[in-house]
Design an enzyme around this catalytic site. Structure first.
Site, PDB file in Angstrom:
ATOM      1  N   ASP A 124      82.120  23.869  50.511  1.00  0.00           N
ATOM      2  CA  ASP A 124      82.726  22.662  51.089  1.00  0.00           C
ATOM      3  C   ASP A 124      84.177  22.937  51.496  1.00  0.00           C
ATOM      4  O   ASP A 124      84.774  22.156  52.238  1.00  0.00           O
ATOM      5  CB  ASP A 124      82.707  21.530  50.048  1.00  0.00           C
ATOM      6  CG  ASP A 124      81.831  20.371  50.473  1.00  0.00           C
ATOM      7  OD1 ASP A 124      81.461  20.312  51.659  1.00  0.00           O
ATOM      8  OD2 ASP A 124      81.530  19.528  49.611  1.00  0.00           O
TER       9      ASP A 124
ATOM     10  N   LYS B 145      71.142  17.053  53.912  1.00  0.00           N
ATOM     11  CA  LYS B 145      71.609  18.430  53.747  1.00  0.00           C
ATOM     12  C   LYS B 145      70.486  19.321  53.205  1.00  0.00           C
ATOM     13  O   LYS B 145      70.308  20.443  53.640  1.00  0.00           O
ATOM     14  CB  LYS B 145      72.835  18.455  52.813  1.00  0.00           C
ATOM     15  CG  LYS B 145      74.082  17.824  53.449  1.00  0.00           C
ATOM     16  CD  LYS B 145      75.190  17.614  52.425  1.00  0.00           C
ATOM     17  CE  LYS B 145      76.351  16.819  53.013  1.00  0.00           C
ATOM     18  NZ  LYS B 145      77.380  16.482  52.014  1.00  0.00           N
TER      19      LYS B 145
ATOM     20  N   GLN C 122      78.794  16.378  45.548  1.00  0.00           N
ATOM     21  CA  GLN C 122      78.819  15.286  46.520  1.00  0.00           C
ATOM     22  C   GLN C 122      79.853  14.230  46.108  1.00  0.00           C
ATOM     23  O   GLN C 122      79.843  13.744  44.974  1.00  0.00           O
ATOM     24  CB  GLN C 122      77.419  14.659  46.635  1.00  0.00           C
ATOM     25  CG  GLN C 122      77.303  13.598  47.701  1.00  0.00           C
ATOM     26  CD  GLN C 122      77.544  14.105  49.112  1.00  0.00           C
ATOM     27  OE1 GLN C 122      77.044  15.143  49.520  1.00  0.00           O
ATOM     28  NE2 GLN C 122      78.338  13.373  49.881  1.00  0.00           N
TER      29      GLN C 122
END
Ligand code: NDP
Length: 285
Positions: A115, A48, A92
């Protein structure tokens, strides 16, 4: 036909890079919070960050020890929430078992929740409101179908998997009363009876199960479109999807490979959401 997610994602990243280069408000910035040393998580964050660099999006990695307290993690998030330079915050997953992941998701400012996991953003998705953030994997799958000119409107979509990050938001997205949506969606899960009957009814079959090669040829209607979300690491370290790719690809009209299908699209959508967050927060961009 094999759908090349890597290629579609790379075109999207180039478009984002062009848009970022035109910004007068500075570069968008994404903060990654990585708790512990989970090898797969480290790999995901690396990919990412690499994609951020390729598009001109700034990124910062906050690596925290696996024994960090919940309170300390929430404090880190609070600091990022009030940092005006940060447009997006990505925690994460998975988090260590002593951390309440739901509380962590709720702590992220919904305006920086790139997200799309905050309950407010998931609620907006369910209501069909466009001012939130859609989770990246569902948005990536919808975009992939759209870019391949594969119609979803009126089609029977079967999603195997009902997680909060893939199955449920994907169902909400594809059933919306909007262009490139309007699907008739069925969700199956580990309690579904007669799973093969359900999967055989799909025009578009989406596997988000987390079990290597679970979807066999016998479960797929010839001519169906098959989207494989699964990322499974075998003992020999090979990565495979949830679909038994070789036999299924012989009968599917279109299929995504693993790797190189949905994964790169997920990353592209993360950067798209970060850019979107930046321009929302800088209306004069
Ligand atoms: P979860 O483990 O949260 O959910 C898996 C789902 O599959 C559950 O709903 C479960 O049912 C269902 N399931 C499990 N076994 C069966 C079965 N035998 N029959 C029918 N349904 C079953 O996984 P995620 O949604 O987080 O991830 C799914 C996969 O996608 C993983 O491999 C993950 O690594 C990958 N992934 C890939 C991404 C990408 O960018 N490509 C992004 C996110 C995830 P139940 O609810 O009843 O337990």
């Amino acid at each position: 036909m094999i759908i090349n997610g890597r290629q579609v994602a790379s075109t999207i990243l180039s478009e984002i890079a062009q848009q970022v280069a035109l910004l007068k408000s500075g570069r968008p910035k994404l903060a990654f919070l990585l708790v512990g040393e989970h090898p797969a998580s480290q790999t995901y964050v690396r990919s990412k960050k690499k994609a951020c660099a390729a598009t001109g999006i700034e990124s910062t990695l906050i690596a925290l020890s696996s024994d960090i307290s919940q309170e300390a993690l929430l404090s880190q998030i609070a600091l990022l929430n009030i940092d005006s330079k940060i447009d997006g915050i990505l925690v994460q997953l998975p988090l260590p078992p002593h951390i309440d992941a739901r509380a962590v998701m709720r702590a992220v400012d919904p305006a920086k929740d790139v997200d799309g996991f905050h309950p407010l953003n998931l609620g907006k998705l369910l209501l069909g409101e466009d001012d939130g953030f859609c989770p990246c994997t569902p948005q990536g799958i919808k975009t992939l179908l759209e870019k391949q000119n594969l119609p979803v409107n009126g089609k029977k979509v079967v999603i195997v998997g009902r997680s909060n990050i893939v199955g449920k938001p994907l169902a909400a997205l594809l059933m919306q009363k909007k262009p490139h949506c309007n699907a008739t969606v069925t969700i199956a899960h580990s309690h579904s009876e007669h799973l093969t009957d359900i999967t055989l009814s799909a025009d578009i079959l989406i596997a988000a199960i987390g079990k290597p090669l679970f979807i066999k040829k016998e479960m797929v209607r010839p001519g169906a479109i098959v989207i494989d979300v699964g990322i499974n690491r075998l003992n020999d370290q090979t990565i495979v999807g949830d679909v038994d790719f070789t036999p299924v690809s012989a009968i599917a009209s279109h299929i995504t490979p693993v790797p190189g299908g949905v994964g790169p699209m997920t990353i592209a959508m993360l950067l798209q959401n970060t850019y979107l967050s930046h321009i929302r927060r800088h209306p004069w961009h």
